[in-house]
Design a protein around this motif. Sequence first.
Motif, PDB file in Angstrom:
ATOM      1  N   ARG A 149       0.814  -4.567  10.425  1.00 22.04           N
ATOM      2  CA  ARG A 149      -0.635  -4.687  10.289  1.00 22.04           C
ATOM      3  C   ARG A 149      -1.248  -4.528  11.672  1.00 22.04           C
ATOM      4  O   ARG A 149      -1.028  -5.358  12.557  1.00 22.04           O
ATOM      5  CB  ARG A 149      -0.993  -6.036   9.689  1.00 22.04           C
ATOM      6  CG  ARG A 149      -2.493  -6.195   9.440  1.00 22.04           C
ATOM      7  CD  ARG A 149      -2.791  -7.462   8.674  1.00 22.04           C
ATOM      8  NE  ARG A 149      -2.325  -7.378   7.291  1.00 22.04           N
ATOM      9  CZ  ARG A 149      -2.541  -8.314   6.374  1.00 22.04           C
ATOM     10  NH1 ARG A 149      -3.206  -9.390   6.687  1.00 22.04           N
ATOM     11  NH2 ARG A 149      -2.083  -8.160   5.157  1.00 22.04           N
TER      12      ARG A 149
ATOM     13  N   LEU B 278      -0.095   9.621   3.618  1.00 19.11           N
ATOM     14  CA  LEU B 278       0.832  10.213   4.588  1.00 19.11           C
ATOM     15  C   LEU B 278       0.068  10.572   5.854  1.00 19.11           C
ATOM     16  O   LEU B 278      -0.933  11.280   5.827  1.00 19.11           O
ATOM     17  CB  LEU B 278       1.484  11.455   3.992  1.00 19.11           C
ATOM     18  CG  LEU B 278       2.455  12.194   4.908  1.00 19.11           C
ATOM     19  CD1 LEU B 278       3.661  11.313   5.218  1.00 19.11           C
ATOM     20  CD2 LEU B 278       2.909  13.496   4.255  1.00 19.11           C
TER      21      LEU B 278
ATOM     22  N   SER C 202      14.215   9.006   4.219  1.00 20.70           N
ATOM     23  CA  SER C 202      14.890   9.459   3.002  1.00 20.70           C
ATOM     24  C   SER C 202      15.922  10.522   3.351  1.00 20.70           C
ATOM     25  O   SER C 202      15.955  11.045   4.462  1.00 20.70           O
ATOM     26  CB  SER C 202      13.886  10.003   1.988  1.00 20.70           C
ATOM     27  OG  SER C 202      13.330  11.205   2.456  1.00 20.70           O
TER      28      SER C 202
ATOM     29  N   PHE D  28      11.242   2.265   2.587  1.00 15.82           N
ATOM     30  CA  PHE D  28      10.144   1.874   3.463  1.00 15.82           C
ATOM     31  C   PHE D  28      10.571   0.773   4.419  1.00 15.82           C
ATOM     32  O   PHE D  28      11.399  -0.088   4.087  1.00 15.82           O
ATOM     33  CB  PHE D  28       8.975   1.343   2.623  1.00 15.82           C
ATOM     34  CG  PHE D  28       8.159   2.412   1.963  1.00 15.82           C
ATOM     35  CD1 PHE D  28       8.468   2.847   0.687  1.00 15.82           C
ATOM     36  CD2 PHE D  28       7.079   2.982   2.607  1.00 15.82           C
ATOM     37  CE1 PHE D  28       7.708   3.827   0.065  1.00 15.82           C
ATOM     38  CE2 PHE D  28       6.316   3.967   2.001  1.00 15.82           C
ATOM     39  CZ  PHE D  28       6.639   4.391   0.725  1.00 15.82           C
ATOM     40  N   GLY D  29       9.970   0.785   5.610  1.00 17.22           N
ATOM     41  CA  GLY D  29      10.028  -0.370   6.487  1.00 17.22           C
ATOM     42  C   GLY D  29       9.094  -1.447   5.961  1.00 17.22           C
ATOM     43  O   GLY D  29       8.360  -1.237   4.999  1.00 17.22           O
ATOM     44  N   GLY D  30       9.119  -2.608   6.617  1.00 19.74           N
ATOM     45  CA  GLY D  30       8.366  -3.745   6.124  1.00 19.74           C
ATOM     46  C   GLY D  30       6.876  -3.701   6.388  1.00 19.74           C
ATOM     47  O   GLY D  30       6.127  -4.516   5.850  1.00 19.74           O
TER      48      GLY D  30
ATOM     49  N   LEU E 236      12.370   7.423  -0.978  1.00 17.60           N
ATOM     50  CA  LEU E 236      11.928   6.835   0.281  1.00 17.60           C
ATOM     51  C   LEU E 236      12.383   5.387   0.392  1.00 17.60           C
ATOM     52  O   LEU E 236      12.267   4.623  -0.558  1.00 17.60           O
ATOM     53  CB  LEU E 236      10.405   6.864   0.380  1.00 17.60           C
ATOM     54  CG  LEU E 236       9.728   8.205   0.631  1.00 17.60           C
ATOM     55  CD1 LEU E 236       8.218   8.036   0.567  1.00 17.60           C
ATOM     56  CD2 LEU E 236      10.137   8.765   1.987  1.00 17.60           C
TER      57      LEU E 236
ATOM     58  N   TYR F 249       3.205   6.224   6.886  1.00 17.98           N
ATOM     59  CA  TYR F 249       2.078   6.092   5.979  1.00 17.98           C
ATOM     60  C   TYR F 249       1.087   5.079   6.547  1.00 17.98           C
ATOM     61  O   TYR F 249       1.471   4.090   7.160  1.00 17.98           O
ATOM     62  CB  TYR F 249       2.542   5.627   4.592  1.00 17.98           C
ATOM     63  CG  TYR F 249       3.184   6.734   3.779  1.00 17.98           C
ATOM     64  CD1 TYR F 249       4.547   7.012   3.904  1.00 17.98           C
ATOM     65  CD2 TYR F 249       2.437   7.491   2.894  1.00 17.98           C
ATOM     66  CE1 TYR F 249       5.134   8.027   3.159  1.00 17.98           C
ATOM     67  CE2 TYR F 249       3.018   8.503   2.141  1.00 17.98           C
ATOM     68  CZ  TYR F 249       4.361   8.765   2.282  1.00 17.98           C
ATOM     69  OH  TYR F 249       4.937   9.781   1.548  1.00 17.98           O
TER      70      TYR F 249
ATOM     71  N   TYR G  68      14.539  12.583   6.904  1.00 18.89           N
ATOM     72  CA  TYR G  68      13.096  12.797   6.774  1.00 18.89           C
ATOM     73  C   TYR G  68      12.437  11.463   7.019  1.00 18.89           C
ATOM     74  O   TYR G  68      12.802  10.457   6.385  1.00 18.89           O
ATOM     75  CB  TYR G  68      12.768  13.323   5.374  1.00 18.89           C
ATOM     76  CG  TYR G  68      11.288  13.447   5.079  1.00 18.89           C
ATOM     77  CD1 TYR G  68      10.688  12.649   4.113  1.00 18.89           C
ATOM     78  CD2 TYR G  68      10.483  14.357   5.755  1.00 18.89           C
ATOM     79  CE1 TYR G  68       9.341  12.745   3.826  1.00 18.89           C
ATOM     80  CE2 TYR G  68       9.122  14.463   5.476  1.00 18.89           C
ATOM     81  CZ  TYR G  68       8.568  13.652   4.507  1.00 18.89           C
ATOM     82  OH  TYR G  68       7.222  13.759   4.237  1.00 18.89           O
TER      83      TYR G  68
ATOM     84  N   PHE H 206       3.286   1.922   7.523  1.00 22.69           N
ATOM     85  CA  PHE H 206       4.661   1.848   7.022  1.00 22.69           C
ATOM     86  C   PHE H 206       5.447   3.056   7.520  1.00 22.69           C
ATOM     87  O   PHE H 206       4.997   4.198   7.355  1.00 22.69           O
ATOM     88  CB  PHE H 206       4.690   1.854   5.496  1.00 22.69           C
ATOM     89  CG  PHE H 206       4.133   0.628   4.846  1.00 22.69           C
ATOM     90  CD1 PHE H 206       2.828   0.608   4.368  1.00 22.69           C
ATOM     91  CD2 PHE H 206       4.903  -0.512   4.692  1.00 22.69           C
ATOM     92  CE1 PHE H 206       2.305  -0.521   3.762  1.00 22.69           C
ATOM     93  CE2 PHE H 206       4.389  -1.654   4.085  1.00 22.69           C
ATOM     94  CZ  PHE H 206       3.086  -1.655   3.620  1.00 22.69           C
TER      95      PHE H 206
ATOM     96  N   GLN I  28      -2.102   2.628   5.364  1.00 25.84           N
ATOM     97  CA  GLN I  28      -2.688   2.029   4.168  1.00 25.84           C
ATOM     98  C   GLN I  28      -3.838   1.108   4.537  1.00 25.84           C
ATOM     99  O   GLN I  28      -3.639   0.137   5.273  1.00 25.84           O
ATOM    100  CB  GLN I  28      -1.625   1.273   3.359  1.00 25.84           C
ATOM    101  CG  GLN I  28      -2.151   0.751   2.028  1.00 25.84           C
ATOM    102  CD  GLN I  28      -1.069   0.101   1.175  1.00 25.84           C
ATOM    103  OE1 GLN I  28      -0.076  -0.411   1.694  1.00 25.84           O
ATOM    104  NE2 GLN I  28      -1.243   0.115  -0.143  1.00 25.84           N
TER     105      GLN I  28
ATOM    106  N   GLY J 152      -6.877  -2.192  -0.323  1.00 21.75           N
ATOM    107  CA  GLY J 152      -7.390  -1.693  -1.591  1.00 21.75           C
ATOM    108  C   GLY J 152      -7.153  -0.221  -1.829  1.00 21.75           C
ATOM    109  O   GLY J 152      -7.649   0.343  -2.811  1.00 21.75           O
ATOM    110  N   LYS J 153      -6.400   0.409  -0.954  1.00 25.00           N
ATOM    111  CA  LYS J 153      -6.106   1.837  -1.097  1.00 25.00           C
ATOM    112  C   LYS J 153      -4.600   2.056  -1.153  1.00 25.00           C
ATOM    113  O   LYS J 153      -3.815   1.214  -0.736  1.00 25.00           O
ATOM    114  CB  LYS J 153      -6.675   2.621   0.095  1.00 25.00           C
ATOM    115  CG  LYS J 153      -8.193   2.605   0.182  1.00 25.00           C
ATOM    116  CD  LYS J 153      -8.810   3.464  -0.881  1.00 25.00           C
ATOM    117  CE  LYS J 153     -10.298   3.634  -0.668  1.00 25.00           C
ATOM    118  NZ  LYS J 153     -10.901   4.519  -1.701  1.00 25.00           N
ATOM    119  N   GLY J 154      -4.205   3.237  -1.662  1.00 24.97           N
ATOM    120  CA  GLY J 154      -2.799   3.577  -1.625  1.00 24.97           C
ATOM    121  C   GLY J 154      -2.398   4.084  -0.256  1.00 24.97           C
ATOM    122  O   GLY J 154      -3.247   4.487   0.545  1.00 24.97           O
ATOM    123  N   PRO J 155      -1.112   4.085   0.049  1.00 22.07           N
ATOM    124  CA  PRO J 155      -0.651   4.634   1.327  1.00 22.07           C
ATOM    125  C   PRO J 155      -0.979   6.120   1.416  1.00 22.07           C
ATOM    126  O   PRO J 155      -0.867   6.846   0.429  1.00 22.07           O
ATOM    127  CB  PRO J 155       0.868   4.411   1.277  1.00 22.07           C
ATOM    128  CG  PRO J 155       1.085   3.378   0.228  1.00 22.07           C
ATOM    129  CD  PRO J 155      -0.002   3.564  -0.766  1.00 22.07           C
TER     130      PRO J 155
END
Lengths: 112, 112
Positions: A107, A46, A93, A102-104, A100, A36, A32, A89, A38, A41-44
């Motif tokens: 930006r 989907l 999984s 995550f990749g690094g 999950l 994401y 899977y 990101f 992001q 100041g916000k969450g990731p």
Amino acid sequence: QQQVKQSPQSLIVQKGGISIINCAYENTAFDYFPWYQQFPGKGPALLIAIRPDVSEKKEGRFTISFNKSAKQFSLHIMDSQPGDSATYFCAASKSAGNMLTFGGGTRLMVKP
Amino acid sequence: DAMVIQNPRYQVTQFGKPVTLSCSQTLNHNVMYWYQQKSSQAPKLLFHYYDKDFNNEADTPDNFQSRRPNTSFCFLDIRSPGLGDAAMYLCATSRQINQPQHFGDGTRLSIL
């Protein structure tokens, strides 16, 4: 050991161009692969996800390409807009209940 | 409408002073996660609850604990915050393990 490698770390694209972000994974049990988005100041959030039974999935301007043999997947943003400027990101999984990985992160800056 | 709500958005505490961050969800999801995200890094999973079952990641410091009194709420307790614990703390939920995770907007924790 980083199980999901993401590149590039940063990307600058002109408005209207194509943004391409790549990820490579090591664990063949991963099945899977979400992306994401992001904003500061916000969450990731989907964006789009794929399972390995398909090689491509498209939602609007966003496309995931998946290469199972190469253990790679990528996000393509067509007609990139300044509003797409964010950190992206990839993640992976296993269906056996693991979390999950995550990749690094990448930006992305889209210049007007 | 926000479905994963984190309070407060910003929290300042003193070195060594216990602090609690809260997360609530309106999705009725079975799984709730806590992540730590430092600047320019990917989220790092600290632990998760599957219903009432608590699952700690192997490298999560003992300083971090969590409580889930009911389906809707989950708390992150940091017993003795150190300077290295300054970060964004993200809560996420999913209906089941290995299903899409929905993130809150995080609490940014500063340590004086």
